[in-house]
Design an enzyme around this catalytic site. Structure first.
Site, mmCIF file in Angstrom:
data_model
loop_
_atom_site.group_PDB
_atom_site.id
_atom_site.type_symbol
_atom_site.label_atom_id
_atom_site.label_comp_id
_atom_site.label_asym_id
_atom_site.label_seq_id
_atom_site.Cartn_x
_atom_site.Cartn_y
_atom_site.Cartn_z
ATOM 1 C CG LEU A 76 41.853 45.173 32.611
ATOM 2 C CD1 LEU A 76 40.762 46.258 33.119
ATOM 3 C CD2 LEU A 76 43.138 45.418 34.421
ATOM 4 N N PRO A 77 41.494 40.788 33.887
ATOM 5 C CG PRO A 77 42.304 40.090 35.629
ATOM 6 C CD PRO A 77 42.381 41.335 35.127
ATOM 7 C CB THR A 108 37.530 37.086 27.174
ATOM 8 O OG1 THR A 108 38.836 37.217 26.090
ATOM 9 C CG2 THR A 108 36.528 36.624 26.641
ATOM 10 C CE LYS A 189 38.205 35.236 23.281
ATOM 11 N NZ LYS A 189 39.776 34.425 23.126
ATOM 12 C CE LYS A 264 37.309 35.069 31.435
ATOM 13 N NZ LYS A 264 37.765 36.791 30.610
HETATM 14 P P1 NAD Z 1 46.085 37.889 34.133
HETATM 15 O O1 NAD Z 1 45.310 37.891 35.005
HETATM 16 O O2 NAD Z 1 47.671 37.296 33.867
HETATM 17 O O3 NAD Z 1 46.768 39.585 33.761
HETATM 18 C C1 NAD Z 1 45.616 40.250 34.550
HETATM 19 C C2 NAD Z 1 46.543 41.833 34.792
HETATM 20 O O4 NAD Z 1 45.416 42.649 35.311
HETATM 21 C C3 NAD Z 1 46.996 41.412 36.172
HETATM 22 O O5 NAD Z 1 48.750 41.926 35.591
HETATM 23 C C4 NAD Z 1 46.875 42.559 37.042
HETATM 24 O O6 NAD Z 1 48.123 42.612 37.696
HETATM 25 C C5 NAD Z 1 46.108 43.335 36.408
HETATM 26 N N1 NAD Z 1 44.977 43.889 36.775
HETATM 27 C C6 NAD Z 1 43.797 43.573 37.586
HETATM 28 N N2 NAD Z 1 42.797 44.545 38.174
HETATM 29 C C7 NAD Z 1 43.830 46.361 37.560
HETATM 30 C C8 NAD Z 1 43.167 47.077 37.865
HETATM 31 N N3 NAD Z 1 42.444 47.606 38.097
HETATM 32 N N4 NAD Z 1 44.258 48.345 37.623
HETATM 33 C C9 NAD Z 1 45.571 48.042 36.593
HETATM 34 N N5 NAD Z 1 45.799 46.313 36.978
HETATM 35 C C10 NAD Z 1 44.873 45.536 37.262
HETATM 36 O O7 NAD Z 1 45.247 37.919 32.624
HETATM 37 P P2 NAD Z 1 45.578 37.563 31.783
HETATM 38 O O8 NAD Z 1 45.667 35.842 30.872
HETATM 39 O O9 NAD Z 1 46.336 38.368 30.533
HETATM 40 O O10 NAD Z 1 43.917 37.593 30.727
HETATM 41 C C11 NAD Z 1 43.682 39.438 30.052
HETATM 42 C C12 NAD Z 1 42.314 39.052 29.514
HETATM 43 O O11 NAD Z 1 42.816 38.444 28.346
HETATM 44 C C13 NAD Z 1 41.312 37.902 30.415
HETATM 45 O O12 NAD Z 1 39.971 38.720 30.010
HETATM 46 C C14 NAD Z 1 41.244 36.697 29.683
HETATM 47 O O13 NAD Z 1 39.916 35.946 29.729
HETATM 48 C C15 NAD Z 1 41.652 37.153 28.126
HETATM 49 N N6 NAD Z 1 42.511 36.225 27.443
HETATM 50 C C16 NAD Z 1 43.391 35.878 27.621
HETATM 51 C C17 NAD Z 1 44.183 34.908 27.397
HETATM 52 C C18 NAD Z 1 45.563 33.996 27.488
HETATM 53 O O14 NAD Z 1 46.063 32.348 26.920
HETATM 54 N N7 NAD Z 1 46.025 33.721 28.538
HETATM 55 C C19 NAD Z 1 43.901 34.372 25.826
HETATM 56 C C20 NAD Z 1 42.670 35.509 25.466
HETATM 57 C C21 NAD Z 1 42.370 36.281 26.023
#
Ligand code: NAD
Length: 318
Positions: A76-77, A108, A189, A264
């Protein structure tokens, strides 16, 4: 329990990272296993189901995933979303039988939220285990199943073999790292991304400095890769377009790792430094730069920060 015994995996959060992680789980989990998924986006659930109808079960809510699955991964975000899914308005886990379940949060987020979620789960069901397990490797690593997992778990924790086996389905087996007790995966991380975030600023400054002072960009690249300051951001992810064909900069800064996510993670580092009374000299100016870049460059790769230097916008008032 081992992953081969696991009948049901769960994944909540099918975004940029969670969706390809779910694809890997669906592809690599034992044939007899199911994968229950949930996201606020019904499209994401339907798309995944369409790809793997024999493996994927469409969850009706996050709670439903916790009810049906034995090992649940959340992706999740931010902390507020994780809190909502585990503690707050998004679910009521008190009505779910969590006995012996393994809950792995790969988001994260801040250490405080993660520890609060762990305490909440332990209070509801002492036999359930919650682990922080953030990842590194980006969307590409998630798609290829080569993510690094930094896990808040002791290597001798009886659950480590199962957590290791489950994360291996989405990650590189040599990069599944048990970092110690709860929350230390997040500490790892956030420390890692602090270094990457600051290093990026210095790499952008250095490339800009040498080029403005007359060095040909290719010559500067050659020098930096030959010298002691060589590092992966200069060598593989160089911020100057045209030097490394596979770098985001040579592809209109297509992420990669978005500048908004780096901003973030830098804020999480500053928050962590405050909590643990650790002096950070470069953190504040670095995060100011990312914040300055956000309105225009937030959705681009974090190396697009170079544009601020190239266009001499670094010192302009924010
Ligand atoms: P994203 O915003 O693309 O995806 C998050 C998903 O969570 C969305 O599909 C959203 O609809 C869903 N969501 C939010 N609230 C929800 C709820 N209450 N119930 C169900 N689903 C819900 O984010 P992301 O890029 O996939 O990143 C996710 C995590 O991974 C973050 O913490 C980010 O910092 C970390 N991360 C991301 C990357 C990257 O390159 N994107 C790399 C490493 C770590």
């Amino acid at each position: 329990m081992t992953t081969t015994d696991t009948k049901t995996f769960g994944l909540v959060g099918l975004g940029a990272m969670g969706y390809p992680m779910a694809q890997n789980l669906a592809r690599k989990a034992p044939d007899t296993a199911k994968l229950v998924v949930y996201d606020l986006s019904t499209k994401a659930i339907e798309d995944l189901y369409a790809e793997y109808p024999e493996k994927v079960v469409k969850g009706e809510s996050a709670e439903d995933v916790f009810r049906q699955a034995d090992i649940i991964i959340t992706m999740l975000p931010e902390g507020k979303h994780v809190r909502s899914v585990y503690i707050g308005s998004g679910t009521n886990l008190k009505t779910v039988n969590l006995k012996d379940k393994i809950l792995i949060d790969s988001s994260t987020i801040d250490v405080e939220t993660s520890l609060a979620v762990k305490a909440h789960i332990t209070q509801i069901e002492p036999s359930a285990s919650f682990y922080d397990a953030p990842v590194s490797g980006g969307v590409e690593g998630a798609a290829k199943g080569t993510l690094a997992f930094y896990i808040g778990i002791e290597e001798n924790d009886p659950n480590f073999p199962i957590v290791q086996a489950a994360t291996r389905l989405m990650g590189d087996e040599n990069k599944i790292i048990p970092c110690g007790k709860a929350s230390l995966g997040l500490v790892a991380k956030i420390s890692h991304n602090y270094l990457g975030g600051v290093m990026n600023v210095v790499c952008c400054e250095t490339m800009n400095l040498g080029i403005r002072a007359g060095l040909d960009p290719k010559m500067l690249y050659r020098v930096l890769v030959a010298g002691a300051a060589r590092n992966p951001l200069i060598e593989h992810g160089n911020c100057v377009p045209g030097l490394v064909s596979s770098a985001p900069s040579s592809n209109d800064y297509k992420p990669g790792f978005k500048a908004s996510l780096m901003a973030k993670d830098m804020s999480l580092a500053l928050q962590m430094a405050e909590t643990y009374k650790s002096d950070l000299v470069l953190g504040s100016p670095a995060i100011d730069l990312y914040r300055k870049a956000l309105p225009d460059l937030g959705d681009y790769d974090f190396t697009a920060l170079y544009r601020l230097f190239e266009e001499q916008k670094v010192k302009s008032s924010s």
